[in-house]
Design a protein around this motif. Structure first.
Motif, PDB file in Angstrom:
ATOM      1  N   GLY A  99      58.749 -13.832  16.163  1.00 25.00           N
ATOM      2  CA  GLY A  99      57.351 -14.235  16.221  1.00 25.00           C
ATOM      3  C   GLY A  99      56.556 -13.449  17.238  1.00 25.00           C
ATOM      4  O   GLY A  99      55.444 -12.987  16.962  1.00 25.00           O
ATOM      5  N   SER A 100      57.112 -13.263  18.435  1.00 23.71           N
ATOM      6  CA  SER A 100      56.378 -12.511  19.455  1.00 23.71           C
ATOM      7  C   SER A 100      56.251 -11.041  19.074  1.00 23.71           C
ATOM      8  O   SER A 100      55.225 -10.413  19.336  1.00 23.71           O
ATOM      9  CB  SER A 100      57.049 -12.660  20.816  1.00 23.71           C
ATOM     10  N   SER A 101      57.264 -10.485  18.430  1.00 21.34           N
ATOM     11  CA  SER A 101      57.163  -9.099  17.975  1.00 21.34           C
ATOM     12  C   SER A 101      56.107  -8.950  16.896  1.00 21.34           C
ATOM     13  O   SER A 101      55.353  -7.970  16.876  1.00 21.34           O
ATOM     14  CB  SER A 101      58.513  -8.618  17.447  1.00 21.34           C
ATOM     15  N   LEU A 102      56.041  -9.920  16.002  1.00 22.21           N
ATOM     16  CA  LEU A 102      55.037  -9.872  14.935  1.00 22.21           C
ATOM     17  C   LEU A 102      53.623  -9.990  15.500  1.00 22.21           C
ATOM     18  O   LEU A 102      52.719  -9.244  15.095  1.00 22.21           O
ATOM     19  CB  LEU A 102      55.297 -10.987  13.924  1.00 22.21           C
ATOM     20  N   VAL A 103      53.442 -10.886  16.462  1.00 24.20           N
ATOM     21  CA  VAL A 103      52.121 -11.042  17.079  1.00 24.20           C
ATOM     22  C   VAL A 103      51.736  -9.775  17.846  1.00 24.20           C
ATOM     23  O   VAL A 103      50.606  -9.289  17.755  1.00 24.20           O
ATOM     24  CB  VAL A 103      52.088 -12.278  18.006  1.00 24.20           C
ATOM     25  N   GLY A 104      52.689  -9.201  18.581  1.00 30.46           N
ATOM     26  CA  GLY A 104      52.413  -7.968  19.315  1.00 30.46           C
ATOM     27  C   GLY A 104      52.073  -6.813  18.400  1.00 30.46           C
ATOM     28  O   GLY A 104      51.160  -6.027  18.668  1.00 30.46           O
ATOM     29  N   ALA A 105      52.794  -6.702  17.282  1.00 33.27           N
ATOM     30  CA  ALA A 105      52.515  -5.619  16.336  1.00 33.27           C
ATOM     31  C   ALA A 105      51.160  -5.807  15.676  1.00 33.27           C
ATOM     32  O   ALA A 105      50.408  -4.847  15.503  1.00 33.27           O
ATOM     33  CB  ALA A 105      53.617  -5.555  15.286  1.00 33.27           C
ATOM     34  N   SER A 106      50.827  -7.043  15.319  1.00 32.17           N
ATOM     35  CA  SER A 106      49.534  -7.264  14.666  1.00 32.17           C
ATOM     36  C   SER A 106      48.378  -7.025  15.632  1.00 32.17           C
ATOM     37  O   SER A 106      47.327  -6.513  15.232  1.00 32.17           O
ATOM     38  CB  SER A 106      49.465  -8.672  14.080  1.00 32.17           C
ATOM     39  N   LEU A 107      48.557  -7.371  16.907  1.00 33.35           N
ATOM     40  CA  LEU A 107      47.494  -7.103  17.882  1.00 33.35           C
ATOM     41  C   LEU A 107      47.315  -5.607  18.116  1.00 33.35           C
ATOM     42  O   LEU A 107      46.193  -5.129  18.258  1.00 33.35           O
ATOM     43  CB  LEU A 107      47.790  -7.809  19.199  1.00 33.35           C
TER      44      LEU A 107
END
Length: 114
Positions: A99-107
């Motif tokens: 989840g944190s990787s996905l949020v970081g990538a989307s940001l």
């Protein structure tokens, strides 16, 4: 990051005051850097915890096998419960990593404006 230059003149005599100028840079709070660092730290910590929980689950699994071989009359051992707890913690921490990787990538993609 933008920095603000602040000049300060002390209350010295006028001939010395012209020679001494104190310069300090003051850092501003940047929420983008704060969120990036928070996401990065969350991803690293959750990935490390996933590894440690996996090692704990394998250790509990080994102890469960040893205990079952030592006394076959045991139906539910304490090691099986500990193994299930470690596997559950591993699942939760790995999903926190994803989840944190996905949020970081989307940001980062949103910032780069692909």
């Amino acid at each position: 990051m933008k920095t603000q230059k602040v000049t300060h003149q002390s209350s010295l005599p006028s001939n010395t005051r012209n020679k001494l100028v104190f310069r300090r840079t003051r850092k501003r709070f940047n929420p983008r850097i704060f969120f990036d660092r928070t996401i990065e730290i969350t991803a690293i910590v959750s990935l490390l915890f996933t590894g440690f929980a996996g090692v704990g689950a394998m250790a509990c699994w080994g102890m469960e096998i040893i205990e079952t071989n030592a006394d076959p009359n045991i139906i539910i051992s304490g090691w099986e419960q500990q193994k299930n707890i470690c596997l559950g913690a591993m699942l939760v921490s790995f999903s926190a990593f994803l989840g944190s990787s996905l949020v970081g990538a989307s940001l980062s993609i949103q910032r780069d404006k692909f």
